[in-house]
Design a protein around this motif. Structure first.
Motif, mmCIF file in Angstrom:
data_model
loop_
_atom_site.group_PDB
_atom_site.id
_atom_site.type_symbol
_atom_site.label_atom_id
_atom_site.label_comp_id
_atom_site.label_asym_id
_atom_site.label_seq_id
_atom_site.Cartn_x
_atom_site.Cartn_y
_atom_site.Cartn_z
ATOM 1 N N TYR A 61 31.453 37.115 37.722
ATOM 2 C CA TYR A 61 31.872 37.880 36.557
ATOM 3 C C TYR A 61 33.087 37.236 35.912
ATOM 4 O O TYR A 61 33.983 36.753 36.613
ATOM 5 N N THR A 62 33.122 37.251 34.589
ATOM 6 C CA THR A 62 34.313 36.852 33.851
ATOM 7 C C THR A 62 34.819 38.067 33.090
ATOM 8 O O THR A 62 34.060 38.736 32.384
ATOM 9 N N ILE A 63 36.102 38.333 33.281
ATOM 10 C CA ILE A 63 36.774 39.451 32.640
ATOM 11 C C ILE A 63 37.686 38.854 31.566
ATOM 12 O O ILE A 63 38.654 38.158 31.880
ATOM 13 N N ASN A 64 37.353 39.079 30.315
ATOM 14 C CA ASN A 64 38.124 38.538 29.187
ATOM 15 C C ASN A 64 39.046 39.605 28.628
ATOM 16 O O ASN A 64 38.735 40.793 28.675
ATOM 17 N N GLY A 65 40.160 39.141 28.063
ATOM 18 C CA GLY A 65 41.070 40.073 27.414
ATOM 19 C C GLY A 65 42.340 39.400 26.974
ATOM 20 O O GLY A 65 42.431 38.168 26.932
ATOM 21 N N ASN A 66 43.325 40.221 26.642
ATOM 22 C CA ASN A 66 44.643 39.732 26.271
ATOM 23 C C ASN A 66 45.613 40.069 27.388
ATOM 24 O O ASN A 66 45.632 41.201 27.890
ATOM 25 N N ALA A 67 46.409 39.076 27.761
ATOM 26 C CA ALA A 67 47.360 39.231 28.850
ATOM 27 C C ALA A 67 48.783 39.241 28.305
ATOM 28 O O ALA A 67 49.069 38.639 27.271
ATOM 29 N N HIS A 68 49.650 39.939 29.007
ATOM 30 C CA HIS A 68 51.076 39.897 28.690
ATOM 31 C C HIS A 68 51.873 40.116 29.971
ATOM 32 O O HIS A 68 51.319 40.574 30.984
ATOM 33 N N ILE A 69 53.144 39.777 29.905
ATOM 34 C CA ILE A 69 54.012 39.966 31.066
ATOM 35 C C ILE A 69 54.427 41.431 31.074
ATOM 36 O O ILE A 69 55.142 41.893 30.187
ATOM 37 N N LEU A 95 46.325 42.170 32.296
ATOM 38 C CA LEU A 95 45.199 41.728 31.474
ATOM 39 C C LEU A 95 44.498 42.986 30.961
ATOM 40 O O LEU A 95 43.942 43.759 31.749
ATOM 41 N N VAL A 96 44.557 43.193 29.647
ATOM 42 C CA VAL A 96 43.883 44.333 29.028
ATOM 43 C C VAL A 96 42.471 43.866 28.680
ATOM 44 O O VAL A 96 42.283 42.924 27.908
#
Length: 151
Positions: free
Chosen positions: A82-90, A107-108
């Motif tokens: 599985y690949t979980i895509n999204g936007n990450a931030h600290i 990771l949202v």
């Protein structure tokens, strides 16, 4: 046949992301713009829409996420890939109650995709061993997981 896509974690993935496990985290390199791929193990899903990762705060991952939030986490679970895509931030620059300087990355999730090639399944998930003191590793792993749960 197209691989199935979801907008949040399915139950088997959520369950698998309740403990330390081997995964691969892909970011966009802050200097070159090229893909940057790193093996990670401190991962945790606080809910079906987010995944936390703890990484050394000097890691290239931290610099990459600060410049380019697009990221993907790939793991083997539920007899598939599985690949979980999204936007990450600290989320936190330093996890409290952990002796190492670890950053917490959130990771949202925007998409979860089963990317296993057609007509196959994973018959054995990867296994790894800590190469330093077993008791110290177990203690540190416990501290990191507890800090991630509290974040």
């Amino acid at each position: 046949m197209a691989n199935k896509s979801e907008t949040k974690l399915i139950q088997p993935l959520f369950d698998n992301l309740q403990k330390e496990r081997f995964a691969v985290f892909a970011t966009i390199d802050f200097e070159t713009g090229a893909p940057n791929v790193s093996a990670v193990s401190w991962v945790f899903a606080p809910d079906e829409e987010r995944v936390y990762l703890a990484v050394d705060n000097r890691s290239r991952i931290v610099k990459n996420v600060k410049k380019h939030p697009a990221a993907a986490l790939t793991l083997l679970a539920n007899e598939s890939t599985y690949t979980i895509n999204g936007n990450a931030h600290i989320k936190e620059e330093k996890l409290e109650s952990v002796p190492l300087k670890l950053a917490l990355i959130e990771l949202v999730i925007s998409e979860v995709r089963d990317v296993m090639f057609y007509g196959s399944k994973i018959s054995a998930e990867p296994a790894y061993e800590k190469t330093y003191d077993e008791k110290a590793a177990a203690k540190l792993d416990g501290q990191v997981l507890e800090a991630m749960k509290k974040a």
